[in-house]
Write a protein that holds these residues in place. Structure first.
Motif, PDB file in Angstrom:
ATOM      1  N   ARG A   8      27.644  25.359 108.859  1.00  0.00           N
ATOM      2  CA  ARG A   8      27.127  26.174 107.752  1.00  0.00           C
ATOM      3  C   ARG A   8      28.307  26.616 106.894  1.00  0.00           C
ATOM      4  O   ARG A   8      28.449  27.782 106.554  1.00  0.00           O
ATOM      5  CB  ARG A   8      26.342  27.383 108.270  1.00  0.00           C
ATOM      6  N   ARG A   9      29.149  25.650 106.538  1.00  0.00           N
ATOM      7  CA  ARG A   9      30.328  25.945 105.724  1.00  0.00           C
ATOM      8  C   ARG A   9      29.921  26.462 104.354  1.00  0.00           C
ATOM      9  O   ARG A   9      30.584  27.334 103.772  1.00  0.00           O
ATOM     10  CB  ARG A   9      31.184  24.687 105.558  1.00  0.00           C
ATOM     11  N   SER A  10      28.847  25.908 103.823  1.00  0.00           N
ATOM     12  CA  SER A  10      28.394  26.257 102.474  1.00  0.00           C
ATOM     13  C   SER A  10      26.892  26.482 102.497  1.00  0.00           C
ATOM     14  O   SER A  10      26.133  25.634 102.970  1.00  0.00           O
ATOM     15  CB  SER A  10      28.725  25.123 101.499  1.00  0.00           C
ATOM     16  N   MET A  11      26.467  27.652 101.990  1.00  0.00           N
ATOM     17  CA  MET A  11      25.047  27.976 101.879  1.00  0.00           C
ATOM     18  C   MET A  11      24.776  28.313 100.418  1.00  0.00           C
ATOM     19  O   MET A  11      25.205  29.357  99.916  1.00  0.00           O
ATOM     20  CB  MET A  11      24.671  29.145 102.784  1.00  0.00           C
ATOM     21  N   LEU A  12      24.070  27.430  99.736  1.00  0.00           N
ATOM     22  CA  LEU A  12      23.854  27.548  98.298  1.00  0.00           C
ATOM     23  C   LEU A  12      22.487  28.144  98.000  1.00  0.00           C
ATOM     24  O   LEU A  12      21.459  27.589  98.387  1.00  0.00           O
ATOM     25  CB  LEU A  12      23.967  26.167  97.644  1.00  0.00           C
ATOM     26  N   TYR A  13      22.486  29.285  97.294  1.00  0.00           N
ATOM     27  CA  TYR A  13      21.232  29.869  96.824  1.00  0.00           C
ATOM     28  C   TYR A  13      20.699  29.049  95.646  1.00  0.00           C
ATOM     29  O   TYR A  13      21.440  28.745  94.702  1.00  0.00           O
ATOM     30  CB  TYR A  13      21.444  31.309  96.366  1.00  0.00           C
ATOM     31  N   VAL A  14      19.413  28.716  95.717  1.00  0.00           N
ATOM     32  CA  VAL A  14      18.760  27.950  94.658  1.00  0.00           C
ATOM     33  C   VAL A  14      17.523  28.722  94.223  1.00  0.00           C
ATOM     34  O   VAL A  14      16.593  28.908  95.025  1.00  0.00           O
ATOM     35  CB  VAL A  14      18.355  26.545  95.152  1.00  0.00           C
ATOM     36  N   PRO A  15      17.477  29.200  92.979  1.00  0.00           N
ATOM     37  CA  PRO A  15      16.331  30.016  92.550  1.00  0.00           C
ATOM     38  C   PRO A  15      15.043  29.209  92.497  1.00  0.00           C
ATOM     39  O   PRO A  15      14.985  28.135  91.891  1.00  0.00           O
ATOM     40  CB  PRO A  15      16.748  30.499  91.152  1.00  0.00           C
ATOM     41  N   GLY A  16      14.002  29.752  93.122  1.00  0.00           N
ATOM     42  CA  GLY A  16      12.738  29.041  93.177  1.00  0.00           C
ATOM     43  C   GLY A  16      12.044  28.912  91.840  1.00  0.00           C
ATOM     44  O   GLY A  16      11.147  28.068  91.685  1.00  0.00           O
TER      45      GLY A  16
END
Length: 293
Positions: A8-16
């Motif tokens: 889980r090096r990178s966790m990208l928020y993506v707006p729904g």
């Protein structure tokens, strides 16, 4: 390692609310994508966002990325409906926000179970002073917790602190949550950097977080992905040393010694466990990157 151990090096928020971003995320090398229904979404777009995220997850195509859905909190008008809509659509985990106690998490888990999400892994945002103070109680509440996710922007505001490059105002809180996560064998991921074009500060924060013990970094822009993935990837020299540690201590144990010196460093049993974890993580990252290629 727990049952949910993975990179889980990178966790990208993506707006729904943005279907273009939901589509773009399918081609990005993020270890995890967080499809977001929560606070950043305008009230007028809440139901549309929920519909978009349900459709996106059902369509699939996120390749090797872990697919996480952040739902609205249960005190909001949308929380329970979010959970009902996403409990059984194929996501890898549900991310609960505004959890500040063990009781709050258990209530959220009950809602998920009632929606048909029995045994589904969950993640918990730690975003307030009270949540930090209760991090141990939260982390111990359920073995379904795959990860604790810091919300450092919210936390900074509630602490009445300033955002600084060295992150001194947050270090106590970050350390308390890391301790709680590791005490109960949970993954733990650092919070976002709001100034997403300040790559130098972001990279510094990644390396500071890595050295503190975080598993990765959450983020709000794809520009940041490369830097987080690099910072939290074991380096070839670290992999080489890990193998040397395992081999040398095995030989020492066979000769009746409980310790050995490797590269001028005393090695004991606990170093073996850390080395084995690093090697497994390195192998998992290699497979993940192959799947993203």
């Amino acid at each position: 390692m727990n049952n949910y151990f993975r990179p889980r090096r990178s966790m990208l928020y993506v707006p729904g609310c943005n279907t273009r971003y939901l589509e773009k995320a399918r081609s990005l090398p993020a270890d995890s994508v967080i499809l977001d229904l929560g606070d950043p979404i305008l009230i007028s777009a809440k139901e549309t966002s929920r519909h978009n995220v349900v459709d996106a997850v059902k369509q699939g195509g996120y390749r090797a990325s872990e697919v996480v859905i952040r739902v609205n909190d249960l005190e909001s008008p949308w929380g329970y409906d979010d959970i009902k809509a996403v409990a059984n659509i194929g996501a890898d985990a549900i991310l609960f926000s505004h959890i500040e106690s063990r009781a709050g998490l258990l209530r959220a888990l009950e809602a998920l179970d009632q929606a048909g999400g029995h045994n589904m892994p969950v993640m918990v945002m730690i975003e307030s002073p009270l949540a930090v103070l209760h991090a141990e109680a939260i982390a111990s509440a359920s073995d379904r917790i795959a990860c604790l996710v810091m919300a450092t922007s919210d936390l900074t505001s509630q602490l009445h602190a300033h955002t600084t490059r060295d992150r001194i105002p947050l270090l106590t809180s970050l350390s308390m949550v890391i301790l709680a996560a590791r005490a109960y064998n949970r993954a733990v991921v650092d919070g976002i950097n709001s100034h997403f074009k300040d790559i130098e500060s972001f990279e510094y924060a990644c390396r500071l977080g890595r050295d503190m013990g975080f598993d990765g970094k959450s983020m709000i822009h794809p520009l940041q992905l490369t830097y987080a993935n690099d910072a939290f990837t074991p380096k070839p020299s670290e992999v080489k040393t890990a193998r040397e540690i395992i081999s040398a201590l095995s030989e020492a144990n066979a000769a009746g010694r409980g310790t050995v010196v490797v590269n001028d460093r005393l090695v004991e049993r606990h170093n073996i466990e850390a080395a084995e974890r690093l090697l497994e993580l390195s192998e998992m990252i290699a497979k993940l990157e192959e799947d993203h290629a």
